[in-house]
Design an enzyme around this catalytic site. Structure first.
Site, PDB file in Angstrom:
ATOM      1  CB  CYS A  68      -0.914   0.002   1.231  1.00 42.48           C
ATOM      2  SG  CYS A  68      -2.038   1.417   1.286  1.00 42.48           S
ATOM      3  CB  CYS A  72      -2.892   4.075   7.632  1.00 40.35           C
ATOM      4  SG  CYS A  72      -3.853   4.804   6.277  1.00 40.35           S
ATOM      5  CB  CYS A  75      -2.494  -0.057   8.274  1.00 42.91           C
ATOM      6  SG  CYS A  75      -2.902  -1.367   7.088  1.00 42.91           S
ATOM      7  CB  CYS A 112     -16.475  -7.127   4.454  1.00 44.08           C
ATOM      8  SG  CYS A 112     -15.944  -5.431   4.107  1.00 44.08           S
ATOM      9  CB  CYS A 144     -19.616  -4.999   2.963  1.00 47.29           C
ATOM     10  SG  CYS A 144     -18.858  -3.452   3.542  1.00 47.29           S
ATOM     11  CB  CYS A 204     -20.110  -0.140   6.456  1.00 45.16           C
ATOM     12  SG  CYS A 204     -19.214  -0.880   7.835  1.00 45.16           S
ATOM     13  NE  ARG A 274     -20.152  -5.745  11.429  1.00 46.71           N
ATOM     14  CZ  ARG A 274     -20.403  -4.718  10.598  1.00 46.71           C
ATOM     15  NH1 ARG A 274     -19.483  -3.805  10.386  1.00 46.71           N
ATOM     16  NH2 ARG A 274     -21.552  -4.630   9.987  1.00 46.71           N
TER      17      ARG A 274
END
Length: 338
Positions: A68, A72, A75, A112, A144, A204, A274
């Protein structure tokens, strides 16, 4: 006694669709630990009104891992992470279908599909769309997608393929966002949510707690979601991973997590909430208590961290006197007002 009256007043306001004042919300977060059961009871009165004792399950598929470009800090797949994770390109359609079958067998109502990266390539949108069409033909499950930043055309293509919902979290407050990510802005996240909503996709949207933020940031996130009006709010708690900038950030207590869940239930009484990533790490033996304010959990782990196997989750729910919601005759999202 005054505390008991206050917690019950939070419940009454939620049931009347009256948002807590900021001072009231702050008082929920700072509730004494020895009042936790009374606070949970007040939150459960709201959860019971709108969701009964049903629990919805969801399962994640890490459909593209690592590599990526974003930074972040939480992560393990980011450009600045040195965590020893699996790295692979987009999974083939057959693998995504196999994941959907596993999700259905796990009693999950929603599957998802998640990919790493700033946003999806056009060919990745095509391949995910083909997989979604194939899944929808064969497997009775909602889909999702969490694909990073999206533009309007990409959102419309996903909707046309049969995607039900887009996950894109705010993660934290607008004030604190630059402390956890510098390669995209908080406003970029809001733009993706707007594109998804314009395409008539369900939303979401939640956050990650325990990244060094202050109470004010938790409150900002909770109130910002009132404007977003998501169908579902996933509340992750940081599971620090060695090799990420937040590897030493591990100061959440189970009690703190439960107070946060109660706050979000009071402020979002009709919205699916959730208990998401980090549940096992941060709630530990108090995991079952999270279902008094929340009505949904993940099964079978997360993107790069393990989680509770589905049979263990079923047993936890059963032992609590709750019930897995296996099917829903209503269209996706119906009866779950945001």
């Amino acid at each position: 006694m005054m505390h008991d009256v206050f917690y019950q007043s939070c419940s009454v306001k939620a049931l009347r669709d009256e948002p807590l004042t900021r001072d009231e919300a702050a008082a929920v977060l700072s509730a004494p630990d020895d009042h936790l059961l009374k606070l949970l009871d007040a939150a459960f009165a709201v959860r019971r009104r709108y969701f009964g004792r049903k629990v919805r399950l969801q399962m994640l598929q890490n459909a593209k891992s690592g590599a990526c470009q974003e930074d972040c800090h939480y992560c393990s797949q980011s450009s600045i992470s040195t965590a020893p994770i699996e790295r692979y390109g987009l999974l083939p359609r057959e693998a995504m279908m196999a994941g959907a079958k596993q999700a259905a067998a796990s009693k999950a109502q929603r599957y998802c599909i998640v990919i790493s990266g700033r946003g999806p390539l056009d060919r990745e949108i095509d391949e995910i769309s083909e997989a979604v069409r194939a899944i929808k033909r064969d497997i009775p499950i909602q889909i999702c997608c969490s694909l990073g930043l999206l533009n309007g055309e990409q959102a419309r293509r996903l909707k046309a393929a049969g995607v039900d919902r887009i996950n894109h979290n705010l993660n934290t407050s607008e004030r604190y966002h630059p402390s956890i990510c510098t390669t995209h802005a908080y406003q970029d996240r809001l733009a993706t949510i707007r594109h998804a909503r314009d395409a008539n996709l369900e939303i979401c949207c939640g956050g990650i707690l325990g990244m060094g933020e202050q109470d004010e940031d938790v409150l900002d996130l909770a109130y910002a979601l009132l404007d977003v009006r998501p169908h579902s709010i996933p509340l992750n708690t940081l599971h620090p991973v060695q090799g990420t900038p937040l590897e030493g950030c591990d100061d959440l207590s189970p009690q703190r997590c439960l107070k946060i869940l109660c706050l979000f239930r009071f402020l979002h009484p009709k919205t699916e909430i959730r208990v998401a990533g980090g549940r096992e790490h941060n709630l530990r033996w108090l995991q079952p208590l999270s279902l008094y304010p929340a009505d949904s959990v993940f099964v079978n782990g997360y993107l790069t961290t393990p989680g509770q196997p589905a049979p263990d989750v079923w047993k936890m729910i059963e032992d609590l006197g709750f019930e897995v919601e296996v099917q829903d005759d209503q269209p996706a999202g119906a009866g779950r007002e945001a």
